[in-house]
Each structure stands twice: as C-alpha cells, then as structure tokens.
Write an enzyme that holds these catalytic residues in place. Structure first.
Site, short mmCIF file in Angstrom:
data_model
loop_
_atom_site.label_atom_id
_atom_site.label_comp_id
_atom_site.label_asym_id
_atom_site.label_seq_id
_atom_site.Cartn_x
_atom_site.Cartn_y
_atom_site.Cartn_z
N SER A 78 49.86 39.53 35.59
CA SER A 78 48.68 38.86 34.85
C SER A 78 47.53 38.70 35.62
O SER A 78 46.49 38.20 35.31
CB SER A 78 49.13 37.32 34.70
OG SER A 78 49.58 36.69 35.88
N GLY A 79 47.48 39.49 36.88
CA GLY A 79 46.19 39.36 37.86
C GLY A 79 45.31 40.63 37.33
O GLY A 79 45.62 41.38 36.59
N TYR A 80 44.16 40.28 38.17
CA TYR A 80 42.93 41.56 37.83
C TYR A 80 43.75 42.59 38.35
O TYR A 80 43.40 43.65 37.75
CB TYR A 80 42.04 41.06 38.51
CG TYR A 80 40.88 42.34 38.77
CD1 TYR A 80 39.97 42.07 37.39
CD2 TYR A 80 40.51 42.98 39.60
CE1 TYR A 80 39.03 43.08 37.26
CE2 TYR A 80 39.62 44.11 39.52
CZ TYR A 80 38.86 44.17 38.58
OH TYR A 80 38.05 45.10 37.99
N CYS A 98 41.01 47.45 48.64
CA CYS A 98 39.69 48.20 48.22
C CYS A 98 38.75 48.25 49.13
O CYS A 98 37.92 49.30 49.41
CB CYS A 98 39.18 47.64 46.94
SG CYS A 98 39.15 45.67 46.93
#
Length: 162
Positions: free
Chosen positions: A12-14, A152
């Site tokens: 459900s996360g980004y 990232c």
C-alpha cells in the site's frame, strides 16, 4: 517465454505503488498477490489511483509465506525493521527475495544495530543478500536469490561516485 510470478508484500505504500506500476506493464511478469495490512479487500487502485484500470488485484492480509507460495519472486516493500523479521519464512519457502527496505543492505550487524537502533532478528542472513545496484553488482544480482535494493538517496550518490 515464461512469465515470472511476483508477489508484492507491503503493497500500500509509495514504493510498492511505483513497483506495481512498472510490474503491471512488464510483459514477462504476472503479479499474483498484493499483501498489505491496510486497504484489505479493496482494489489496489484504492491506494494507488494511477493504477486504476490496470489490474483487478485486491489487497490481501496475508503472511509473506502465504502471499509468495506460488510466486517466483517476493518483492518486499515493508518498512525498515519490519522486513527482517519476515524474510526467514520466505527463505524457507525457497522464493527469490528483493527487499526495498534497509534491513539487508549492510553486511555488518554492528553497523545495522547502531544505525537502526535495534537488534537484527536474523543476522545470519545478512551475508546472503547482494546489494542491488546493477552498475556495481550486475553479475552477482543475476546469480543471487536475495537482493537488497539500494535506497534512492544512496543510489544518486553512488552513481555519481562510480
């Protein structure tokens, strides 16, 4: 050509949303399960509106081992300090694991415990994971069953240094 079956755990996360977006367009991948403790029973697009119309998958409250039981690869998008406790059951299952958290990026248990302020629940598995930066470890990634995806910010710095 074989389509690889992928289970997304922590969907459900980004990060999971971006992973799902790419996987759903990939001709060689079939996403079989999306496990999450949020949005259970709702369509994946309830958390990721950009995926509307791309899949009929729904979020399921499944243990990682159950979500990945028929998959070739388990893609973990769980938070740091949560993933490490779930990985042993996937190792037992024999499925390939790609972890997006920081739980297996470090090889040194002491460094992990210092920076994450917690004991690692399965330090014996830390050495099995390959740091998943292709520009640095392409052949090792190809051969490994356990990949620790780089973060990232770290990736942007590492690529500049390389």
């Amino acid at each position: 050509m074989k389509r690889f079956k992928a289970a997304v755990i922590g969907g459900s996360g980004y990060g999971a949303g971006e992973m799902l977006r790419r996987l759903l367009m990939h001709p060689d991948v079939e996403v079989t399960k999306v496990a999450s403790i949020d949005y259970v029973g709702e369509p994946v697009w309830a958390a990721h509106p950009n995926l509307t119309g791309l899949t009929d998958l729904v979020f399921e409250d499944l243990a990682p081992k159950e979500a990945a039981k028929d998959a070739d690869v388990a893609l973990l998008a769980l938070p740091h300090k949560v993933t490490a406790a779930k990985v042993p059951e996937l190792v037992e299952l024999g499925v390939k694991v790609v972890d997006m958290s920081g739980d297996f990026r470090l090889k040194d248990v002491g460094a992990y415990e210092h920076y994450y302020q917690t004991k690692h629940p399965c330090p014996e598995l830390m050495e099995k994971f390959v740091y998943g930066l292709p520009e640095l470890n392409r052949s090792m990634i190809r051969e490994s069953k356990y990949i620790a995806s780089p973060g990232c910010f770290a990736t942007t710095i590492e690529l500049g240094l390389l």
